[in-house]
Enzyme design. Structure first.
Site, PDB file in Angstrom:
ATOM      1  CG  ASN A   9      -1.720   1.218   1.416  1.00  0.00           C
ATOM      2  OD1 ASN A   9      -1.790   2.051   0.518  1.00  0.00           O
ATOM      3  ND2 ASN A   9      -2.348   1.355   2.579  1.00  0.00           N
ATOM      4  CD1 TRP A  10       3.375   0.885  -2.773  1.00  0.00           C
ATOM      5  CD2 TRP A  10       3.525   1.990  -4.725  1.00  0.00           C
ATOM      6  NE1 TRP A  10       4.059   0.083  -3.655  1.00  0.00           N
ATOM      7  CE2 TRP A  10       4.165   0.735  -4.866  1.00  0.00           C
ATOM      8  CE3 TRP A  10       3.495   2.840  -5.815  1.00  0.00           C
ATOM      9  CZ2 TRP A  10       4.768   0.332  -6.059  1.00  0.00           C
ATOM     10  CZ3 TRP A  10       4.085   2.449  -7.018  1.00  0.00           C
ATOM     11  CH2 TRP A  10       4.726   1.207  -7.128  1.00  0.00           C
ATOM     12  CE  LYS A  11      -0.199   3.201   4.784  1.00  0.00           C
ATOM     13  NZ  LYS A  11      -0.133   3.326   6.247  1.00  0.00           N
ATOM     14  CG  HIS A  94      -5.794   1.837   5.159  1.00  0.00           C
ATOM     15  ND1 HIS A  94      -5.389   2.790   6.064  1.00  0.00           N
ATOM     16  CD2 HIS A  94      -4.772   0.964   5.042  1.00  0.00           C
ATOM     17  CE1 HIS A  94      -4.169   2.492   6.478  1.00  0.00           C
ATOM     18  NE2 HIS A  94      -3.775   1.393   5.880  1.00  0.00           N
ATOM     19  CD  GLU A  96      -2.990   5.449   6.791  1.00  0.00           C
ATOM     20  OE1 GLU A  96      -2.961   5.512   5.548  1.00  0.00           O
ATOM     21  OE2 GLU A  96      -2.064   4.950   7.458  1.00  0.00           O
ATOM     22  CD  GLU A 166      -3.499  -2.602   7.324  1.00  0.00           C
ATOM     23  OE1 GLU A 166      -2.378  -2.828   6.873  1.00  0.00           O
ATOM     24  OE2 GLU A 166      -4.140  -1.569   7.065  1.00  0.00           O
ATOM     25  N   GLY A 172       2.394   2.253  10.771  1.00  0.00           N
ATOM     26  CA  GLY A 172       3.332   3.360  10.639  1.00  0.00           C
ATOM     27  C   GLY A 172       4.042   3.739  11.926  1.00  0.00           C
ATOM     28  CB  SER A 212       5.126  -1.779  12.154  1.00  0.00           C
ATOM     29  OG  SER A 212       4.709  -0.440  12.390  1.00  0.00           O
ATOM     30  N   GLY A 233       2.878  -1.093   4.325  1.00  0.00           N
ATOM     31  CA  GLY A 233       2.938   0.335   4.038  1.00  0.00           C
ATOM     32  C   GLY A 233       4.366   0.772   3.759  1.00  0.00           C
ATOM     33  N   GLY A 234       5.015   1.332   4.771  1.00  0.00           N
ATOM     34  CA  GLY A 234       6.353   1.904   4.610  1.00  0.00           C
ATOM     35  C   GLY A 234       7.365   1.017   3.896  1.00  0.00           C
TER      36      GLY A 234
HETATM   37  P1  PGA Z   1       2.857   0.258   7.694  1.00  0.00           P
HETATM   38  O1  PGA Z   1       1.387   0.461   7.049  1.00  0.00           O
HETATM   39  O2  PGA Z   1       3.385  -1.042   7.134  1.00  0.00           O
HETATM   40  O3  PGA Z   1       3.645   1.444   7.250  1.00  0.00           O
HETATM   41  O4  PGA Z   1       2.666   0.185   9.156  1.00  0.00           O
HETATM   42  C1  PGA Z   1       0.525  -0.613   6.893  1.00  0.00           C
HETATM   43  C2  PGA Z   1      -0.774  -0.159   6.278  1.00  0.00           C
HETATM   44  O5  PGA Z   1      -1.274   0.911   6.647  1.00  0.00           O
HETATM   45  O6  PGA Z   1      -1.353  -0.854   5.421  1.00  0.00           O
END
Ligand code: PGA
Length: 254
Positions: A9-11, A94, A96, A166, A172, A212, A233-234
């Site tokens: 997930n590149w956000k 998600h 977010e 999640e 994050g 994470s 994510g990251g």
């Molecule tokens: P993260 O994000 O790996 O940076 O914690 C995961 C996500 O939000 O899908």
């Protein structure tokens, strides 16, 4: 056996040029790692470029959101119809989106059904907040989220979609859930699916963990029986770490 999945997930990261470059670098390293489903989810505007790079590979493309209507007066939104041909998957609900953009269990359910109707595979996200976690409400919160998200979805459709657990406090933050914690709650998710449908359906449905994950902790996470992959994510923003996670998973499943 459920096929493992590493979904990135590149956000809200990467310009079109950067997205193209990252997709090319990933393609160069893991295009042939068929044992793992690889899905890249760039921002909407990067979908055509990334789809173009991956056109002749088994790496799939996903969007990060969609609207439930096929078209209409919804300024700034993108529909499932518009994603056809550009994405095979779509992340829905998600945390977010729930946190910053007012998404609810009800809108998540509408989106899940619309995605399926448009031939897109939803990656449905659920997860509890830190407060809920500390209050011992994790299982209850996740149960309700899964029940609401899958309301009105057929048994046949559920087996095609992907659910990502999640925990919000792990996203994050660099503070992943322990593999045992993640496994337990992914098991709760599968239990809800079994209760809503049946055990065979639950056994066929993939449940990912997200929060994470990285190339250091992925092996421990992927050794858990209830965890079928990761929503990353990251660590998905760099070809090296994402591809290492794909390779580690492929080795574990070999
Ligand atoms: P993260 O994000 O790996 O940076 O914690 C995961 C996500 O939000 O899908």
């Amino acid at each position: 056996m459920r096929k493992p999945m590493m979904a990135g997930n590149w956000k809200m990261n990467k310009t079109v040029a950067e997205a193209k470059e990252l997709a090319q670098a990933i393609q160069a390293q893991v295009a042939t790692v068929e044992a793992v489903d690889r899905v890249l989810c760039p921002p909407f505007v990067c979908l055509p470029a990334v789809q173009d790079v991956l056109a002749n590979s088994s790496i799939a493309v996903g969007a990060q959101n969609m609207h439930w209507a096929a078209s209409g007066a919804y300024t700034g939104e993108v529909s499932g119809e518009m994603l056809q041909g550009l994405a095979q998957y779509v992340i829905i609900g998600h945390s977010e989106r729930r946190q910053y953009f007012g998404e609810t269990d009800e809108s998540v359910n509408q989106k899940v059904k619309a995605a399926l109707a448009h031939g897109l595979i939803p990656i449905v996200c659920v997860g509890e907040s830190l407060e809920q976690n500390e209050g011992g409400q994790t299982a209850a919160v996740v149960t309700l989220q899964v029940q609401d998200a899958l309301d009105g979805v057929s048994a046949e459709q559920v087996q095609t979609l992907v659910i990502a657990y999640e925990p919000i406090w792990a996203i994050g933050t660099g503070k992943a859930a322990t593999p045992q914690q993640a496994n337990a709650t992914c098991g709760v998710v599968r239990g809800v699916v079994a209760h809503m449908f049946d055990d065979a359906v639950a056994q066929a449905t993939r449940v990912l963990y997200g929060g994470s994950t990285n190339d250091k902790n992925i092996a421990d996470i992927m050794q858990q029986p209830e965890i079928d992959g990761a929503l990353i994510g990251g660590a998905a923003l760099k070809a090296e770490s994402y591809c290492a996670m794909v390779q580690t998973t492929a080795q574990l499943y070999a």
